[in-house]
Design a protein around this motif. Structure first.
Motif, PDB file in Angstrom:
ATOM      1  N   TRP A  90     -70.998 -27.146 -18.623  1.00 33.04           N
ATOM      2  CA  TRP A  90     -69.893 -27.252 -17.677  1.00 33.04           C
ATOM      3  C   TRP A  90     -68.690 -26.447 -18.157  1.00 33.04           C
ATOM      4  CZ3 TRP A  90     -68.260 -27.620 -13.102  1.00 33.04           C
ATOM      5  CH2 TRP A  90     -66.932 -27.920 -12.833  1.00 33.04           C
ATOM      6  N   GLN A  91     -68.418 -26.451 -19.466  1.00 28.20           N
ATOM      7  CA  GLN A  91     -67.302 -25.678 -19.991  1.00 28.20           C
ATOM      8  C   GLN A  91     -67.528 -24.180 -19.790  1.00 28.20           C
ATOM      9  OE1 GLN A  91     -64.422 -26.947 -21.005  1.00 28.20           O
ATOM     10  NE2 GLN A  91     -65.290 -28.922 -20.468  1.00 28.20           N
TER      11      GLN A  91
ATOM     12  N   ALA B  58     -75.005 -30.751 -21.242  1.00 23.13           N
ATOM     13  CA  ALA B  58     -74.342 -30.669 -19.932  1.00 23.13           C
ATOM     14  C   ALA B  58     -72.846 -30.404 -20.084  1.00 23.13           C
ATOM     15  CB  ALA B  58     -74.577 -31.958 -19.144  1.00 23.13           C
TER      16      ALA B  58
ATOM     17  N   ARG C 259     -67.038 -23.494 -16.066  1.00 19.55           N
ATOM     18  CA  ARG C 259     -65.635 -23.629 -15.686  1.00 19.55           C
ATOM     19  C   ARG C 259     -64.818 -22.404 -16.083  1.00 19.55           C
ATOM     20  NH1 ARG C 259     -61.499 -27.896 -18.129  1.00 19.55           N
ATOM     21  NH2 ARG C 259     -61.422 -26.240 -19.656  1.00 19.55           N
TER      22      ARG C 259
END
Length: 139
Positions: A53-54, A49, A57
């Motif tokens: 997310w990185q 996760a 982003r």
């Protein structure tokens, strides 16, 4: 009708676990592997996760007009203004902060690119010249 307790199967399982045979060791290895998997699965899911997310982003684009963040569009879905070419859609600039936790904004100044001038001041000479301040006389 009341169901009977399967004492025979409980006895067979206990014998496999207590008697040092290859079947008992195999059963213990399987149980240990399942336990280890169940314990480490949340850590593995958290790592996946975090990496996901990185990636998301980095692909987010913020509208310069309204501040709405969106993925992969040329026009802001909230206000309709086009994203500028310097927004990072073609070539993403290197973040100046830490890789995972930095804000990564382009307005930050990288400390490696600037020069800091420092003036040395004698503390004792400047403290004795001042009347009311941080002198060592208790005033």
């Amino acid at each position: 009708m009341e169901r009977r307790i399967p004492w025979l199967w409980i006895g067979v399982a206990a014998a496999l676990l207590l008697v040092p045979t290859s079947a008992g060791r195999l059963l213990l290895d399987v149980i240990g592997g399942l336990t280890l998997t169940l314990l480490l699965l949340p850590l593995l899911a958290g790592g996946v996760a975090l990496i996901g997310w990185q990636i998301v982003r980095r692909r987010l684009r913020t509208c310069p007009s309204c501040g709405f963040a969106s993925l992969g569009t040329e026009v802001c879905p909230a206000c309709g203004s086009p994203f500028t070419s310097g927004d990072g859609s073609e070539a993403a600039p290197e973040p100046s902060g830490p890789f995972f936790w930095g804000s990564g904004s382009d307005r930050e100044i990288d400390a490696r690119d600037v020069t800091i001038n420092v003036d040395a001041v004698d503390v004792e000479a400047s403290a004795s010249g001042e009347m009311g301040g941080r002198g060592g006389d208790g005033s």
